[in-house]
Design a protein around this motif. Structure first.
Motif, short mmCIF file in Angstrom:
data_model
loop_
_atom_site.label_atom_id
_atom_site.label_comp_id
_atom_site.label_asym_id
_atom_site.label_seq_id
_atom_site.Cartn_x
_atom_site.Cartn_y
_atom_site.Cartn_z
N ARG A 17 -1.46 -11.86 1.30
CA ARG A 17 -2.48 -11.55 2.32
C ARG A 17 -2.21 -10.19 2.94
NH1 ARG A 17 -1.94 -16.96 3.79
NH2 ARG A 17 -0.61 -16.38 5.51
N THR A 18 -0.93 -9.89 3.19
CA THR A 18 -0.56 -8.60 3.77
C THR A 18 -0.92 -7.46 2.84
OG1 THR A 18 1.25 -9.63 5.00
CG2 THR A 18 1.38 -7.24 4.67
N ILE A 19 -0.66 -7.63 1.55
CA ILE A 19 -0.98 -6.60 0.56
C ILE A 19 -2.49 -6.41 0.44
CG2 ILE A 19 -0.90 -6.07 -1.92
CD1 ILE A 19 1.89 -7.46 -1.91
N VAL A 20 -3.22 -7.52 0.40
CA VAL A 20 -4.68 -7.44 0.30
C VAL A 20 -5.26 -6.77 1.54
CG1 VAL A 20 -6.83 -8.81 0.25
CG2 VAL A 20 -4.94 -9.39 -1.28
N PHE A 21 -4.75 -7.12 2.72
CA PHE A 21 -5.26 -6.53 3.96
C PHE A 21 -4.95 -5.03 4.00
CE2 PHE A 21 -5.12 -5.53 8.55
CZ PHE A 21 -6.44 -5.80 8.82
N ALA A 22 -3.78 -4.63 3.54
CA ALA A 22 -3.43 -3.21 3.51
C ALA A 22 -4.42 -2.45 2.63
CB ALA A 22 -2.00 -3.01 3.00
N ARG A 23 -4.80 -3.04 1.51
CA ARG A 23 -5.78 -2.41 0.61
C ARG A 23 -7.16 -2.34 1.30
NH1 ARG A 23 -6.42 1.30 -3.10
NH2 ARG A 23 -8.06 0.79 -4.56
N GLU A 24 -7.53 -3.40 2.01
CA GLU A 24 -8.81 -3.39 2.72
C GLU A 24 -8.81 -2.29 3.79
OE1 GLU A 24 -9.00 -7.47 4.07
OE2 GLU A 24 -10.36 -8.00 2.45
N LEU A 25 -7.69 -2.08 4.47
CA LEU A 25 -7.61 -1.01 5.46
C LEU A 25 -7.79 0.36 4.80
CD1 LEU A 25 -4.67 -2.13 7.79
CD2 LEU A 25 -7.09 -1.94 8.40
N GLN A 26 -7.16 0.55 3.63
CA GLN A 26 -7.32 1.80 2.90
C GLN A 26 -8.78 2.02 2.52
OE1 GLN A 26 -4.64 1.11 -0.37
NE2 GLN A 26 -3.01 2.32 0.56
N GLN A 27 -9.43 0.98 2.05
CA GLN A 27 -10.84 1.09 1.65
C GLN A 27 -11.74 1.32 2.85
OE1 GLN A 27 -11.42 -2.50 -0.61
NE2 GLN A 27 -10.46 -1.64 -2.44
N ALA A 28 -11.37 0.78 4.01
CA ALA A 28 -12.16 1.01 5.22
C ALA A 28 -12.06 2.48 5.62
CB ALA A 28 -11.67 0.10 6.35
N GLU A 29 -10.88 3.05 5.49
CA GLU A 29 -10.67 4.46 5.82
C GLU A 29 -11.36 5.38 4.81
OE1 GLU A 29 -9.15 6.32 8.21
OE2 GLU A 29 -8.80 4.56 9.43
#
Length: 144
Positions: A17-29
């Motif tokens: 979940r932490t890895i997936v969320f980090a990727r979602e943050l990158q995609q949001a940026e």
């Protein structure tokens, strides 16, 4: 590719979940990192958003052209899913997170503390609800 846990009923480990969320943050940026968005909305990007000043403006451009001719159903679905995520977690909406940072700390600090301890459900949506509940108190920068 990331498998949606909602459709499969699978539960992700805390690390995953932490890895997936980090990727979602990158995609949001930087929406240019979202392969699904680029592949499903390539035609709409070429038609309406090729002159976006930067990648951050890409999602806003797609949102504003969502119902125009040439935007496929798959693109609409993908953009709406991104919009839903942004509205449920302030961290996935970089503009909101930046504009409302001080208001979140001052008006919703107790919620941030409860989230950090795991005392409340609703995740980061609770912060958005807090901002809405305190709309009359938020700064002009956050309100805009």
């Amino acid at each position: 590719a990331v498998v949606s846990t909602q459709s499969t009923g699978l539960s992700l480990s805390s690390t995953c979940r932490t890895i997936v969320f980090a990727r979602e943050l990158q995609q949001a940026e930087d929406p240019g990192l979202d392969a699904n968005l680029l592949s499903r909305c390539g035609n709409a990007i070429n038609l309406y958003c090729s002159n976006s000043a930067d990648q951050k403006g890409l999602l806003a451009c797609l949102e504003s052209n969502l119902h125009k001719q040439g935007v496929t159903g798959e693109c609409r679905k993908t953009v709406k899913a991104r919009m839903k995520k942004e509205h449920s977690n302030y961290q996935l909406n970089p503009a909101l997170a930046q504009a409302c940072e001080d208001d979140i700390k001052s008006l919703c600090g107790n919620i941030l503390s409860q989230l950090a301890r795991g005392d409340i459900g609703g995740g980061e949506a609770a912060v958005i609800s807090c901002l809405k509940d305190n709309l009359s108190k938020v700064s002009v920068l956050c309100e805009d």
